[in-house]
Design a protein around this motif. Structure first.
Motif, PDB file in Angstrom:
ATOM      1  N   TYR A  27       0.816  -1.206   0.000  1.00 55.90           N
ATOM      2  CA  TYR A  27       0.000   0.000   0.000  1.00 55.90           C
ATOM      3  C   TYR A  27       0.857   1.266   0.000  1.00 55.90           C
ATOM      4  CZ  TYR A  27      -4.097  -2.949   0.824  1.00 55.90           C
ATOM      5  OH  TYR A  27      -5.106  -3.875   0.697  1.00 55.90           O
ATOM      6  N   GLY A  28       2.033   1.207   0.620  1.00 52.67           N
ATOM      7  CA  GLY A  28       2.927   2.347   0.555  1.00 52.67           C
ATOM      8  C   GLY A  28       3.357   2.631  -0.874  1.00 52.67           C
TER       9      GLY A  28
ATOM     10  N   ALA B 288       0.389   4.031  -2.822  1.00 61.91           N
ATOM     11  CA  ALA B 288       0.097   5.413  -2.427  1.00 61.91           C
ATOM     12  C   ALA B 288       1.064   6.381  -3.094  1.00 61.91           C
ATOM     13  CB  ALA B 288       0.164   5.554  -0.911  1.00 61.91           C
TER      14      ALA B 288
ATOM     15  N   HIS C 125      -3.712   6.722   4.009  1.00 63.39           N
ATOM     16  CA  HIS C 125      -3.356   7.024   2.630  1.00 63.39           C
ATOM     17  C   HIS C 125      -4.487   7.667   1.828  1.00 63.39           C
ATOM     18  CE1 HIS C 125       0.461   5.025   3.064  1.00 63.39           C
ATOM     19  NE2 HIS C 125      -0.087   3.843   3.317  1.00 63.39           N
TER      20      HIS C 125
END
Length: 261
Positions: free
Chosen positions: A101-102, A105, A147
């Protein structure tokens, strides 16, 4: 909101299992959403890298890099259900999700994730992993807040506590369930004409009596749970040797004999 490159990653839910189009050919919620998006922007291109049986680590190692290479402006990435059922270490799962997810994002793409339905009322063994499901749902809510991801709250949807929203294996959504998930994603994205009542309960029908329910549960244990346990003990997965159904970005063509909703 108009998107041009939509990429889906994950497991059987996003591959579309049990929303049949033909022999071993599935549509699924992500395909349904892509069709709705293509109605708004006929130039939309869509890829679906999700494969049944894959867990979060598999997605990190096998699907993330190809997805990023496509430079998507919309990503569907509801992950973690196979980790819940497979009793993976949730601290490790959380760390893997941090990487996935980082990275998503950082692209600036709109990212769709979800909570998971509480299937304890659907699956005879659902309560055995219910606390783990609650924990993963909390993790998903945290990522959405941090996020700014689009969160489809399947856990809060009454329709997904109805057996009619599930296939006979009681692990995958039925066509009706996939349709409601797609409608929920469309509503969360704010698409024109999206159904604000997507999560509402179905009309009440007569519930099976306790004896019939017990018989149905026993049949499920024989037909679906036992083969799953055997595969697990052998270290095998339904996704072994499979490739994505839509590995490359391509225009979206809705099934000619299936409605989009």
């Amino acid at each position: 909101m108009e998107f041009s490159r939509f990429v889906a990653i994950g497991d059987s839910q996003t591959e579309g299992m049990c929303d049949e189009l033909g022999p071993d050919t599935y549509r699924g919620w992500a395909d349904r959403l892509a069709e709705q998006l293509a109605d708004i922007n006929p130039g939309l291109h869509y890829a679906n890298l999700a494969i049944r049986g894959k867990n979060t680590r598999n997605t990190l190692n096998e699907q993330l890099a190809p997805a990023l290479a496509m430079k998507p402006d919309l990503v569907a990435a509801p992950l973690g259900m196979n980790d819940v059922i497979g009793r993976a270490d949730l601290d490790v799962v959380h760390a893997d999700l941090e990487q996935i997810y980082g990275a998503l994002a950082e692209t600036g793409a709109t990212v769709i994730i979800s909570t998971f339905p509480d299937i304890a009322q659907i699956n005879p063994l659902g309560r055995a992993f219910e606390s783990r499901l609650f924990e993963v749902n909390d993790i998903m809510r945290g990522f959405a807040r941090r996020h700014g991801f689009v969160l489809v709250d399947l856990f809060a949807a009454p329709v997904l506590r109805d057996r009619r929203a599930w296939s006979t294996d009681r692990l995958h959504a039925s066509s009706l369930g996939h349709g409601r998930f797609a409608a929920g994603a469309a509503h969360a994205l704010g698409l024109p004409g999206a159904d604000s009542q997507w999560s509402s309960a179905l009309d009440v029908t007569d519930e099976p009596n306790p004896l019939r329910r017990t018989v149905d549960d026993a049949r499920w244990l024989v037909e679906f749970f036992t083969p799953w346990i055997v595969r697990k003990l052998r270290g095998r997965s339904l996704g072994d040797g499979r490739t994505p159904k839509r590995p490359l970005l391509a225009p979206v063509v809705a099934p000619g004999n299936v409605t989009a909703r």
